[in-house]
Design a protein around this motif. Structure first.
Motif, short mmCIF file in Angstrom:
data_model
loop_
_atom_site.label_atom_id
_atom_site.label_comp_id
_atom_site.label_asym_id
_atom_site.label_seq_id
_atom_site.Cartn_x
_atom_site.Cartn_y
_atom_site.Cartn_z
N UNK A 56 17.61 -30.54 -13.89
CA UNK A 56 17.01 -29.27 -14.33
C UNK A 56 17.59 -28.73 -15.64
N UNK A 57 18.75 -29.28 -16.05
CA UNK A 57 19.39 -28.78 -17.28
C UNK A 57 19.03 -29.63 -18.50
N UNK A 58 18.26 -30.68 -18.31
CA UNK A 58 18.03 -31.65 -19.40
C UNK A 58 17.30 -31.03 -20.60
N UNK A 59 16.26 -30.26 -20.34
CA UNK A 59 15.48 -29.67 -21.44
C UNK A 59 15.50 -28.15 -21.32
N UNK A 60 15.43 -27.49 -22.49
CA UNK A 60 15.46 -26.02 -22.48
C UNK A 60 14.13 -25.50 -23.03
N UNK A 61 13.34 -24.88 -22.18
CA UNK A 61 12.09 -24.28 -22.64
C UNK A 61 12.26 -22.77 -22.80
N UNK A 62 11.32 -22.17 -23.55
CA UNK A 62 11.46 -20.75 -23.90
C UNK A 62 11.28 -19.83 -22.69
N UNK A 63 12.14 -18.82 -22.61
CA UNK A 63 11.97 -17.78 -21.59
C UNK A 63 11.33 -16.58 -22.25
N UNK A 64 10.19 -16.10 -21.73
CA UNK A 64 9.52 -14.97 -22.39
C UNK A 64 10.31 -13.68 -22.26
N UNK A 65 10.12 -12.82 -23.23
CA UNK A 65 10.79 -11.54 -23.20
C UNK A 65 9.73 -10.47 -22.95
N UNK A 66 9.53 -10.12 -21.70
CA UNK A 66 8.49 -9.14 -21.36
C UNK A 66 9.15 -7.91 -20.76
#
Ligand code: KG4
Ligand code: ZN
Length: 341
Positions: free
Chosen positions: A199-209
């Motif tokens: 689960x740590x292999x790739x980093x996708x964007x976390x939205x800022x809402x």
């Protein structure tokens, strides 16, 4: 309150692509039959016209099977509950027309049910060892159609305090799964691959809402751009990394959901959390919530697997709860594609 003690309720669900019928004896499930429509798989999403046609084909045998499994006949029924909305109009009409005709023929009451309320009220089904949340609790409906945090003050007193501004959480799973060449619905596929990946292999964007609302379109775009870039260099990138891609995506979704729930708990002071909807079948979400429970942070309620995705038991339990309060409806009640809580 109804004085009748021994009630048999038939629940009918047909809001999307599952035709389902359930029989209840008071608050206990006697049968819960679900016919999932396979026809949509090759289109990568639900085709409304095909869904209505499949409901037409399934509804009579599904109801027959539910009655047989419950070991009762239609003449034993006390009332019929059906999904009024929200959902696909053509699909809703099949269930509502069937329910109305049967209630008319049997001369028994008709009960309309809001599908989104039902996803949360499954927690009141009386199963062995099952405990129900106490009011007020935070209901979390995570499905292909919705992503909501709901303050549940009573069975029929619900207030949405946070929801998605774009895609639902289920759509995020299904659309990202499509990009990863997984078949529809991709949620369960992503879940399966995640168990084998890092689960740590790739980093996708976390939205800022802001506030308690959600957004999943940014995450989807982040996955899309990343995949486009990588597959330009290595056309087999997705195949070679499928487990890690799924695990990293799922971790991000779990992270988004849990941080919003932490915020909701902080703002409302309510630590009683009950989830519902197809995505609550997700193992990553379940594990994260169970951890909150084990560390005594929240009192968490997770439905049985078969009550997570669309099913008629969720309609039947609302039918029973409404029957007790004589909350009946009549034949003129129209189905609603959009139906607020
Ligand atoms: O509640 P549901 O059956 O139908 C709606 O009312 O939308 O939810 C269907 C959604 C789909 O998007 C499907 O991919 C997702 O639930 N789903 C999952 C899992 N099982 C079903 N998503 C993630 N992990 C799962 N294990
Ligand atoms: Zn649903």
């Amino acid at each position: 309150m109804s004085t009748q003690k021994n009630t048999y309720i038939l629940g009918i669900e047909s809001s999307c692509d599952d035709t389902s019928a359930a029989v209840f004896y008071n608050d206990q499930v006697l049968s819960n039959i679900v016919a999932t429509q396979e026809v949509h798989k090759e289109y990568g999403g639900v085709v409304p016209e095909l869904a209505s046609r499949a409901h037409q084909q399934h509804i009579v045998p599904v109801v027959d099977q539910a009655l047989k499994k419950a070991n009762i006949t239609k003449n034993d029924l006390s009332a019929i509950a059906y999904t009024r909305g929200p959902g696909l109009m053509g699909s809703l009409l099949v269930g509502s027309s069937f329910a109305k005709s049967l209630s008319l023929a049997l001369e028994i009451p008709l009960i309309e049910v809001n599908h989104m309320q039902a996803h949360l009220l499954v927690h009141f089904i009386n199963d062995t060892n099952s405990k129900s949340p106490k009011f007020p609790f935070l209901g979390v409906t995570i499905s292909g159609g919705h992503t909501q945090i709901v303050k549940v003050k009573g069975y029929f007193e619900m207030e949405v305090i946070g929801e998605t501004l774009d895609d639902s959480i289920g759509e995020a799973f299904d659309k990202c799964g499509k990009m990863l060449n997984l078949s529809y619905p991709a949620g369960p596929e992503i879940d399966k691959h995640s168990k084998l990946g890092d689960p740590q292999k790739f980093e996708f964007a976390k939205p800022n809402v802001k506030g308690l609302d959600f957004s999943f379109s940014g995450l989807k775009t982040s996955v899309l751009y990343y995949l486009q870039k990588q597959t330009r260099q290595n056309p087999n990138f997705i195949e070679e990394n499928i487990n890690d891609l799924c695990a990293s995506f799922q971790r991000k979704v779990v992270d988004i959901l849990i941080s919003k729930l932490e915020k909701a708990v902080k703002e409302t002071g309510i630590k009683e959390i009950a989830i519902g909807g197809g995505v609550s079948a997700n193992s990553g979400i379940r594990e994260a919530l169970i951890e909150k429970k084990q560390t005594n942070q929240w009192n968490v309620f997770i439905p049985k697997f078969e009550y997570c995705t669309d099913n008629a038991a969720m309609i039947g339990i609302v039918g029973y709860l409404k029957f007790k309060e004589n909350r009946f409806t009549d034949l003129s009640t129209a189905s609603k594609a959009r139906y607020a809580l």
